[in-house]
Design a protein around this motif. Structure first.
Motif, PDB file in Angstrom:
ATOM      1  N   ASP A  48      53.765  48.158  59.745  1.00  0.00           N
ATOM      2  CA  ASP A  48      55.153  48.042  60.192  1.00  0.00           C
ATOM      3  C   ASP A  48      55.316  46.852  61.137  1.00  0.00           C
ATOM      4  N   TYR A  49      54.374  46.687  62.046  1.00  0.00           N
ATOM      5  CA  TYR A  49      54.424  45.566  62.985  1.00  0.00           C
ATOM      6  C   TYR A  49      54.391  44.237  62.241  1.00  0.00           C
ATOM      7  N   ASN A  50      53.475  44.100  61.290  1.00  0.00           N
ATOM      8  CA  ASN A  50      53.366  42.842  60.546  1.00  0.00           C
ATOM      9  C   ASN A  50      54.624  42.567  59.730  1.00  0.00           C
ATOM     10  N   THR A  51      55.212  43.601  59.148  1.00  0.00           N
ATOM     11  CA  THR A  51      56.448  43.444  58.391  1.00  0.00           C
ATOM     12  C   THR A  51      57.567  42.950  59.304  1.00  0.00           C
ATOM     13  N   LEU A  52      57.701  43.566  60.466  1.00  0.00           N
ATOM     14  CA  LEU A  52      58.740  43.166  61.409  1.00  0.00           C
ATOM     15  C   LEU A  52      58.495  41.761  61.954  1.00  0.00           C
ATOM     16  N   LYS A  53      57.242  41.418  62.181  1.00  0.00           N
ATOM     17  CA  LYS A  53      56.896  40.086  62.682  1.00  0.00           C
ATOM     18  C   LYS A  53      57.275  39.021  61.655  1.00  0.00           C
ATOM     19  N   LYS A  54      56.986  39.293  60.389  1.00  0.00           N
ATOM     20  CA  LYS A  54      57.317  38.361  59.315  1.00  0.00           C
ATOM     21  C   LYS A  54      58.839  38.201  59.196  1.00  0.00           C
ATOM     22  N   GLU A  55      59.558  39.313  59.251  1.00  0.00           N
ATOM     23  CA  GLU A  55      61.016  39.271  59.165  1.00  0.00           C
ATOM     24  C   GLU A  55      61.607  38.519  60.357  1.00  0.00           C
ATOM     25  N   ASN A  56      61.043  38.722  61.529  1.00  0.00           N
ATOM     26  CA  ASN A  56      61.505  38.039  62.730  1.00  0.00           C
ATOM     27  C   ASN A  56      61.349  36.527  62.584  1.00  0.00           C
ATOM     28  N   SER A  57      60.217  36.087  62.087  1.00  0.00           N
ATOM     29  CA  SER A  57      59.981  34.649  61.898  1.00  0.00           C
ATOM     30  C   SER A  57      60.980  34.062  60.909  1.00  0.00           C
ATOM     31  N   LYS A  58      61.227  34.783  59.843  1.00  0.00           N
ATOM     32  CA  LYS A  58      62.178  34.337  58.822  1.00  0.00           C
ATOM     33  C   LYS A  58      63.583  34.220  59.415  1.00  0.00           C
ATOM     34  N   LEU A  59      63.997  35.211  60.183  1.00  0.00           N
ATOM     35  CA  LEU A  59      65.332  35.189  60.776  1.00  0.00           C
ATOM     36  C   LEU A  59      65.469  34.098  61.829  1.00  0.00           C
ATOM     37  N   LYS A  60      64.411  33.835  62.585  1.00  0.00           N
ATOM     38  CA  LYS A  60      64.458  32.756  63.568  1.00  0.00           C
ATOM     39  C   LYS A  60      64.632  31.403  62.877  1.00  0.00           C
ATOM     40  N   ALA A  61      63.933  31.195  61.779  1.00  0.00           N
ATOM     41  CA  ALA A  61      64.050  29.944  61.034  1.00  0.00           C
ATOM     42  C   ALA A  61      65.460  29.802  60.457  1.00  0.00           C
ATOM     43  N   GLU A  62      65.994  30.882  59.928  1.00  0.00           N
ATOM     44  CA  GLU A  62      67.347  30.861  59.373  1.00  0.00           C
ATOM     45  C   GLU A  62      68.374  30.582  60.477  1.00  0.00           C
ATOM     46  N   ASN A  63      68.192  31.192  61.626  1.00  0.00           N
ATOM     47  CA  ASN A  63      69.090  30.986  62.757  1.00  0.00           C
ATOM     48  C   ASN A  63      69.065  29.523  63.206  1.00  0.00           C
ATOM     49  N   LYS A  64      67.881  28.954  63.277  1.00  0.00           N
ATOM     50  CA  LYS A  64      67.748  27.557  63.681  1.00  0.00           C
ATOM     51  C   LYS A  64      68.476  26.639  62.700  1.00  0.00           C
ATOM     52  N   LYS A  65      68.310  26.910  61.411  1.00  0.00           N
ATOM     53  CA  LYS A  65      68.957  26.112  60.372  1.00  0.00           C
ATOM     54  C   LYS A  65      70.479  26.223  60.478  1.00  0.00           C
ATOM     55  N   LEU A  66      70.985  27.423  60.706  1.00  0.00           N
ATOM     56  CA  LEU A  66      72.429  27.616  60.827  1.00  0.00           C
ATOM     57  C   LEU A  66      72.989  26.904  62.054  1.00  0.00           C
ATOM     58  N   LYS A  67      72.256  26.943  63.158  1.00  0.00           N
ATOM     59  CA  LYS A  67      72.697  26.247  64.361  1.00  0.00           C
ATOM     60  C   LYS A  67      72.742  24.739  64.136  1.00  0.00           C
ATOM     61  N   GLU A  68      71.760  24.196  63.403  1.00  0.00           N
ATOM     62  CA  GLU A  68      71.755  22.771  63.087  1.00  0.00           C
ATOM     63  C   GLU A  68      72.946  22.415  62.209  1.00  0.00           C
ATOM     64  N   ASN A  69      73.288  23.289  61.258  1.00  0.00           N
ATOM     65  CA  ASN A  69      74.435  23.051  60.392  1.00  0.00           C
ATOM     66  C   ASN A  69      75.733  23.052  61.196  1.00  0.00           C
ATOM     67  N   ILE A  70      75.832  23.940  62.166  1.00  0.00           N
ATOM     68  CA  ILE A  70      77.031  23.991  63.001  1.00  0.00           C
ATOM     69  C   ILE A  70      77.157  22.720  63.824  1.00  0.00           C
ATOM     70  N   LYS A  71      76.039  22.248  64.376  1.00  0.00           N
ATOM     71  CA  LYS A  71      76.062  21.017  65.164  1.00  0.00           C
ATOM     72  C   LYS A  71      76.505  19.831  64.320  1.00  0.00           C
ATOM     73  N   SER A  72      75.977  19.757  63.090  1.00  0.00           N
ATOM     74  CA  SER A  72      76.341  18.626  62.234  1.00  0.00           C
ATOM     75  C   SER A  72      77.794  18.718  61.783  1.00  0.00           C
ATOM     76  N   ASP A  73      78.316  19.908  61.591  1.00  0.00           N
ATOM     77  CA  ASP A  73      79.724  20.081  61.198  1.00  0.00           C
ATOM     78  C   ASP A  73      80.676  19.724  62.329  1.00  0.00           C
ATOM     79  N   THR A  74      80.296  19.995  63.555  1.00  0.00           N
ATOM     80  CA  THR A  74      81.167  19.703  64.683  1.00  0.00           C
ATOM     81  C   THR A  74      81.164  18.215  65.029  1.00  0.00           C
ATOM     82  N   LYS A  75      80.135  17.473  64.657  1.00  0.00           N
ATOM     83  CA  LYS A  75      80.070  16.045  64.934  1.00  0.00           C
ATOM     84  C   LYS A  75      80.978  15.260  63.996  1.00  0.00           C
ATOM     85  N   GLU A  76      81.256  15.794  62.825  1.00  0.00           N
ATOM     86  CA  GLU A  76      82.052  15.074  61.827  1.00  0.00           C
ATOM     87  C   GLU A  76      83.511  15.181  62.074  1.00  0.00           C
TER      88      GLU A  76
END
Length: 76
Positions: A48-76
């Motif tokens: 269970d711990y390993n499953t949650l750890k893997k999901e956490n890493s995936k969500l952090k990467a997705e969150n980072k990507k979404l934040k970068e997309n928001i930054k690039s959209d606001t600059k335009e």
């Protein structure tokens, strides 16, 4: 409120009483049956711990990507 552990259930009247039960490993439920506080000493399996750890890493990467997309959209 109720203190619940294994097959035992106790009525809890005060927050101080709830703290005592939490320290003994009981979960505290509110009057609607939702967990208000988890008891101390809970353990989860390694799988269970390993499953949650893997999901956490995936969500952090997705969150980072979404934040970068928001930054690039606001600059335009």
């Amino acid at each position: 409120m109720k203190a619940i552990k294994d097959n035992k259930s106790y009525t809890v009247n005060t927050d101080e009483e709830a703290k005592t039960y939490v320290s003994r490993g009981y979960d505290i439920q509110d009057d609607n049956g939702e967990i208000k506080e988890y008891g101390l000493g809970k353990k989860i399996s390694v799988d269970d711990y390993n499953t949650l750890k893997k999901e956490n890493s995936k969500l952090k990467a997705e969150n980072k990507k979404l934040k970068e997309n928001i930054k690039s959209d606001t600059k335009e």
